[in-house]
Design a protein around this motif. Structure first.
Motif, PDB file in Angstrom:
ATOM      1  N   TYR B  33      10.381 -10.761  -4.532  1.00 21.21           N
ATOM      2  CA  TYR B  33      10.905  -9.408  -4.675  1.00 21.21           C
ATOM      3  C   TYR B  33      10.480  -8.550  -3.495  1.00 21.21           C
ATOM      4  CZ  TYR B  33      10.378 -11.240  -9.445  1.00 21.21           C
ATOM      5  OH  TYR B  33      10.398 -12.042 -10.555  1.00 21.21           O
ATOM      6  N   TYR B  35       9.899  -4.353  -3.010  1.00 24.26           N
ATOM      7  CA  TYR B  35       9.852  -3.013  -3.572  1.00 24.26           C
ATOM      8  C   TYR B  35       9.510  -2.034  -2.450  1.00 24.26           C
ATOM      9  CZ  TYR B  35       9.661  -4.682  -8.431  1.00 24.26           C
ATOM     10  OH  TYR B  35       9.949  -5.252  -9.648  1.00 24.26           O
ATOM     11  N   LEU B  43       7.443   2.663  -7.718  1.00 24.24           N
ATOM     12  CA  LEU B  43       7.906   1.430  -7.084  1.00 24.24           C
ATOM     13  C   LEU B  43       9.358   1.181  -7.485  1.00 24.24           C
ATOM     14  CD1 LEU B  43       4.734  -0.606  -7.963  1.00 24.24           C
ATOM     15  CD2 LEU B  43       5.543  -0.270  -5.631  1.00 24.24           C
ATOM     16  N   PHE B  90       6.517  -3.322  -0.340  1.00 29.23           N
ATOM     17  CA  PHE B  90       5.697  -4.368  -0.946  1.00 29.23           C
ATOM     18  C   PHE B  90       6.560  -5.567  -1.295  1.00 29.23           C
ATOM     19  CE2 PHE B  90       1.674  -2.346  -1.332  1.00 29.23           C
ATOM     20  CZ  PHE B  90       1.935  -0.989  -1.484  1.00 29.23           C
ATOM     21  N   VAL B 102       4.718 -11.776 -14.539  1.00 33.68           N
ATOM     22  CA  VAL B 102       3.600 -11.166 -13.836  1.00 33.68           C
ATOM     23  C   VAL B 102       3.793 -11.340 -12.341  1.00 33.68           C
ATOM     24  CG1 VAL B 102       1.107 -11.156 -13.495  1.00 33.68           C
ATOM     25  CG2 VAL B 102       2.059 -11.609 -15.778  1.00 33.68           C
ATOM     26  N   LEU B 103       3.973 -10.232 -11.637  1.00 29.49           N
ATOM     27  CA  LEU B 103       4.173 -10.258 -10.197  1.00 29.49           C
ATOM     28  C   LEU B 103       2.834 -10.199  -9.468  1.00 29.49           C
ATOM     29  CD1 LEU B 103       7.061  -9.564 -11.190  1.00 29.49           C
ATOM     30  CD2 LEU B 103       7.223  -7.998  -9.247  1.00 29.49           C
ATOM     31  N   THR B 104       2.748 -10.970  -8.382  1.00 31.07           N
ATOM     32  CA  THR B 104       1.636 -10.871  -7.442  1.00 31.07           C
ATOM     33  C   THR B 104       2.168 -10.183  -6.202  1.00 31.07           C
ATOM     34  OG1 THR B 104       0.616 -12.909  -8.247  1.00 31.07           O
ATOM     35  CG2 THR B 104      -0.044 -12.139  -6.071  1.00 31.07           C
ATOM     36  N   PHE B 105       1.491  -9.099  -5.788  1.00 34.80           N
ATOM     37  CA  PHE B 105       1.964  -8.288  -4.673  1.00 34.80           C
ATOM     38  C   PHE B 105       1.184  -8.580  -3.395  1.00 34.80           C
ATOM     39  CE2 PHE B 105       4.964  -5.168  -6.300  1.00 34.80           C
ATOM     40  CZ  PHE B 105       4.793  -5.270  -7.676  1.00 34.80           C
ATOM     41  N   GLY B 106       1.873  -8.369  -2.269  1.00 35.00           N
ATOM     42  CA  GLY B 106       1.201  -8.358  -0.987  1.00 35.00           C
ATOM     43  C   GLY B 106       0.553  -7.003  -0.751  1.00 35.00           C
ATOM     44  N   ALA B 107      -0.087  -6.865   0.406  1.00 37.65           N
ATOM     45  CA  ALA B 107      -0.830  -5.638   0.717  1.00 37.65           C
ATOM     46  C   ALA B 107       0.064  -4.522   1.214  1.00 37.65           C
ATOM     47  CB  ALA B 107      -1.922  -5.938   1.740  1.00 37.65           C
TER      48      ALA B 107
END
Lengths: 116, 114
Positions: B33, B35, B43, B90, B102-107
């Motif tokens: 994804y 955002y 977001l 993101f 459950v999403l894992t996001f980058g920085a």
């Protein structure tokens, strides 16, 4: 139309007390709700989730309550710690058969400040 | 450490220029994804991909394009940047299946368009 609403942009709480963050939604098809925490200059991190078939889920100091009839959920943090100071996002998803299924819709966030 | 890598971290861009934000994940998640986060707006989903080879439009797709040639990479392209695309972007990934998504996001990648 905003489907997930966090009406309080900010919240200040004394260290050791309870923090209660609120979230309202309009889409009755949402079947999972999630809370994310975000520190400045970092990506959001997952905190806790709840299925629409439950009314409570607990993980350590964090508890999420879901009131389906009111289309309302809340995140309780007890006891609050200074390290909990962050922006908290509420999110929801609706499982379906279309290509857009499972997508998370986020609220605008609530900035929590825990005062030592 | 497993996760999402985004590049660049920050970029200042002249309006009208083309820009590609890179995103790579090493968790072998099927879904990815993009955002954008704007003050007061939270977001908002730009584009998503449920599996390699497929993409879909999110809430705010105009002015952006994506591709998903393989499982790990999901670049976001601004063909002709405009000042309203100034934002923090993101990238995220998740494994679609039973239970909560459950999403894992980058920085994040901070983009300023002048």
């Amino acid at each position: 139309d905003q489907q997930v609403k966090q009406n309080s942009p900010s919240l200040s709480v004394q260290e050791g007390r309870i923090s209660i963050l609120n979230c309202d939604y309009t889409n009755s098809m949402f079947d999972y709700f999630l809370w994310y925490k975000k520190y400045p200059a970092e990506g959001p991190t997952f905190l806790i989730s709840i299925s629409s078939i439950k009314d409570k889920n607990e993980d350590g100091r964090f508890t999420v309550f879901l009131n389906k009839s009111a289309k309302h959920l809340s995140l309780h943090i007890v006891p609050s710690q200074p390290g909990d100071s962050a922006v908290y996002f509420c999110a929801a998803s609706a499982r379906g058969s279309g290509a857009g299924s499972y997508q998370l819709t986020f609220g605008k966030g609530t900035k929590l400040s825990v005062i030592p | 450490i497993a996760g999402i890598t985004q590049a660049p971290t920050s970029q200042i861009l002249a309006a009208g220029r083309r820009m590609t934000l890179r995103c790579t994940q090493d968790m072998r998640h099927n879904a990815m994804y993009w955002y954008r986060q704007d003050l007061g707006l939270g977001l908002r989903l730009i584009h998503y991909s449920n599996t390699a080879g497929t993409t879909g439009k999110g809430e705010v797709p105009d002015g952006y394009s994506v591709s998903r040639a393989n499982t790990d990479d999901f670049p976001l392209t601004l063909a002709s940047a405009v000042p309203s695309q100034t934002s923090v972007y993101f990238c995220a990934s998740s494994e679609l299946g039973a239970g909560a998504n459950v999403l894992t996001f980058g920085a994040g990648s901070r983009l300023t368009v002048l």
